[in-house]
Scaffold this motif. Structure first.
Motif, mmCIF file in Angstrom:
data_model
loop_
_atom_site.group_PDB
_atom_site.id
_atom_site.type_symbol
_atom_site.label_atom_id
_atom_site.label_comp_id
_atom_site.label_asym_id
_atom_site.label_seq_id
_atom_site.Cartn_x
_atom_site.Cartn_y
_atom_site.Cartn_z
ATOM 1 N N ARG A 1 -2.830 9.867 -5.109
ATOM 2 C CA ARG A 1 -1.981 10.705 -5.979
ATOM 3 C C ARG A 1 -2.829 11.521 -6.962
ATOM 4 N NH1 ARG A 1 3.617 7.264 -7.042
ATOM 5 N NH2 ARG A 1 3.589 6.201 -5.020
ATOM 6 N N THR B 1 0.715 -1.664 -11.932
ATOM 7 C CA THR B 1 0.664 -0.546 -10.989
ATOM 8 C C THR B 1 0.810 0.793 -11.710
ATOM 9 O OG1 THR B 1 1.589 0.237 -8.888
ATOM 10 C CG2 THR B 1 3.176 -0.612 -10.477
ATOM 11 N N LYS C 1 4.630 -7.305 -9.594
ATOM 12 C CA LYS C 1 4.039 -5.966 -9.767
ATOM 13 C C LYS C 1 4.841 -5.228 -10.831
ATOM 14 C CE LYS C 1 2.330 -2.416 -6.630
ATOM 15 N NZ LYS C 1 2.619 -1.810 -5.340
ATOM 16 N N ASP D 1 -0.794 -2.179 2.690
ATOM 17 C CA ASP D 1 0.139 -1.546 1.758
ATOM 18 C C ASP D 1 1.332 -1.073 2.578
ATOM 19 O OD1 ASP D 1 0.896 -0.530 -0.742
ATOM 20 O OD2 ASP D 1 -0.107 1.387 -0.423
ATOM 21 N N THR E 1 -5.865 -1.836 -1.074
ATOM 22 C CA THR E 1 -4.612 -2.011 -0.354
ATOM 23 C C THR E 1 -4.378 -0.748 0.461
ATOM 24 O OG1 THR E 1 -2.335 -2.734 -0.444
ATOM 25 C CG2 THR E 1 -3.046 -1.333 -2.300
ATOM 26 N N ALA F 1 -5.630 1.487 -4.824
ATOM 27 C CA ALA F 1 -4.317 1.718 -4.196
ATOM 28 C C ALA F 1 -4.146 3.208 -3.920
ATOM 29 C CB ALA F 1 -3.209 1.202 -5.109
ATOM 30 N N SER F 2 -3.013 3.536 -3.299
ATOM 31 C CA SER F 2 -2.758 4.926 -2.923
ATOM 32 C C SER F 2 -3.925 5.454 -2.084
ATOM 33 C CB SER F 2 -2.530 5.795 -4.180
ATOM 34 O OG SER F 2 -2.078 7.078 -3.859
ATOM 35 N N SER G 1 -3.976 -2.005 -10.406
ATOM 36 C CA SER G 1 -3.923 -1.126 -9.220
ATOM 37 C C SER G 1 -4.179 0.319 -9.610
ATOM 38 C CB SER G 1 -2.550 -1.234 -8.543
ATOM 39 O OG SER G 1 -2.465 -2.421 -7.821
ATOM 40 N N ARG H 1 -5.518 6.933 1.145
ATOM 41 C CA ARG H 1 -4.970 7.853 2.156
ATOM 42 C C ARG H 1 -5.879 8.048 3.365
ATOM 43 N NH1 ARG H 1 -1.687 11.242 -1.222
ATOM 44 N NH2 ARG H 1 -0.315 9.766 -2.280
ATOM 45 N N PHE I 1 -4.667 4.114 -8.602
ATOM 46 C CA PHE I 1 -4.189 4.982 -7.520
ATOM 47 C C PHE I 1 -5.181 6.110 -7.241
ATOM 48 C CE2 PHE I 1 0.651 4.385 -7.062
ATOM 49 C CZ PHE I 1 0.593 3.043 -7.417
ATOM 50 N N ASN J 1 6.166 -1.722 -2.577
ATOM 51 C CA ASN J 1 6.731 -1.016 -3.737
ATOM 52 C C ASN J 1 8.111 -0.504 -3.335
ATOM 53 O OD1 ASN J 1 6.563 1.633 -2.595
ATOM 54 N ND2 ASN J 1 4.427 1.814 -3.233
ATOM 55 N N THR K 1 0.826 -5.490 -0.345
ATOM 56 C CA THR K 1 1.478 -4.936 -1.529
ATOM 57 C C THR K 1 2.675 -4.122 -1.063
ATOM 58 O OG1 THR K 1 -0.051 -3.045 -1.480
ATOM 59 C CG2 THR K 1 -0.587 -4.835 -3.003
HETATM 60 C C1 E4P Z 1 0.300 0.075 -4.048
HETATM 61 O O1 E4P Z 1 0.183 -0.787 -4.855
HETATM 62 C C2 E4P Z 1 0.882 1.386 -4.371
HETATM 63 O O2 E4P Z 1 2.219 1.248 -4.698
HETATM 64 C C3 E4P Z 1 0.685 2.320 -3.230
HETATM 65 O O3 E4P Z 1 -0.652 2.197 -2.771
HETATM 66 C C4 E4P Z 1 1.015 3.760 -3.554
HETATM 67 O O4 E4P Z 1 0.617 4.580 -2.494
HETATM 68 P P1 E4P Z 1 1.095 6.115 -2.350
HETATM 69 O O5 E4P Z 1 0.525 6.878 -3.482
HETATM 70 O O6 E4P Z 1 0.556 6.539 -1.024
HETATM 71 O O7 E4P Z 1 2.595 6.089 -2.385
#
Ligand code: E4P
Length: 216
Positions: A134, A109, A85, A6, A185, A165-166, A129, A168, A131, A28, A26
């Motif tokens: 977040r 997304t 996306k 990502d 990702t 996604a997202s 996707s 951490r 998240f 963004n 991926t």
């Molecule tokens: C991927 O598809 C997302 O855009 C991405 O993982 C968002 O990550 P973030 O919440 O760390 O910005």
């Protein structure tokens, strides 16, 4: 579970890809905005795609269906294997339906719940996707959303691929794999953290030292 990177940073992507375990990338708009502002986005995306050779998601920035479809055409003219996306908004779902009807792969997304993922799948999304980070940021248990989504997919036999996604932390990666997400990702930093183990480093150091004592 496949692993994507990502990122929109070419160096990071090239290094991750060189290790042989990355199946896609991926991007963004926020990731692209972190790169050198003089960079030509089309060229960067093409270099990214060439480096990974697999899935490459490129996000549209229009908020109306026609604008998204125009952008999709433009991205597909850059490289026809692109996955488009699209944000989870009503206009986005309409665009997903149109692209899906033309067999163009889409990645929906900004999903935060299993219901949103279910709706995106019914609009024809190839990838959904979900998240995590977040959600955790606002004190909501992200893994519950992943478990709910995976359970629904198993029960209903849905075909869209679930992307976690997202991400951490390495724990996110581990838990998503256990839950049954198809893809995670992962930011480059978290990939590196997930690979690292002090016993691996110490073990190698010892092997190399001992190798000096023997003749091969
Ligand atoms: C991927 O598809 C997302 O855009 C991405 O993982 C968002 O990550 P973030 O919440 O760390 O910005």
């Amino acid at each position: 579970m496949q692993i994507y990177v990502d990122s929109a940073n070419l160096k990071e992507i090239q290094h991750a890809a060189s290790m042989g375990f990355i199946s896609g990338v991926t991007t963004n708009p926020s990731l692209l905005a972190k790169e050198d502002p003089t960079t030509n986005i089309r060229e960067l995306i093409l270099s990214i795609h060439k480096s990974v050779g697999g899935h490459t998601s490129v996000e549209v920035i229009s908020t109306d269906t026609d604008g998204m479809l125009r952008e999709a055409d433009e991205i597909l003219a850059w490289f026809p294997e692109a996955t488009i996306k699209i944000p989870f908004i009503p206009a986005g779902l309409a665009a997903v339906r149109k692209l899906s009807d033309q067999d163009i792969p889409t990645n929906v997304t900004l999903l935060f719940t299993a219901n949103q993922a279910l709706i995106a799948a019914n609009a024809g999304a190839t990838y959904v996707s979900l998240f995590l980070g977040r959600l955790d940021d606002i004190g909501t248990d992200s893994m519950q959303a992943v478990h709910d989504t995976c359970e629904i997919w198993d029960t209903q036999g849905l075909e869209s691929f679930i992307i976690a996604a997202s991400i951490r932390t390495p724990i996110h990666l581990l838990e998503c794999a256990k839950a049954g997400a198809h893809i995670a990702t992962v930011p480059y930093k978290v990939l590196m953290q997930s690979m690292k183990h002090p016993l691996t480093d110490a073990g190698l150091e010892t092997f190399l030292k001992d190798a000096q004592k023997v003749t091969m």
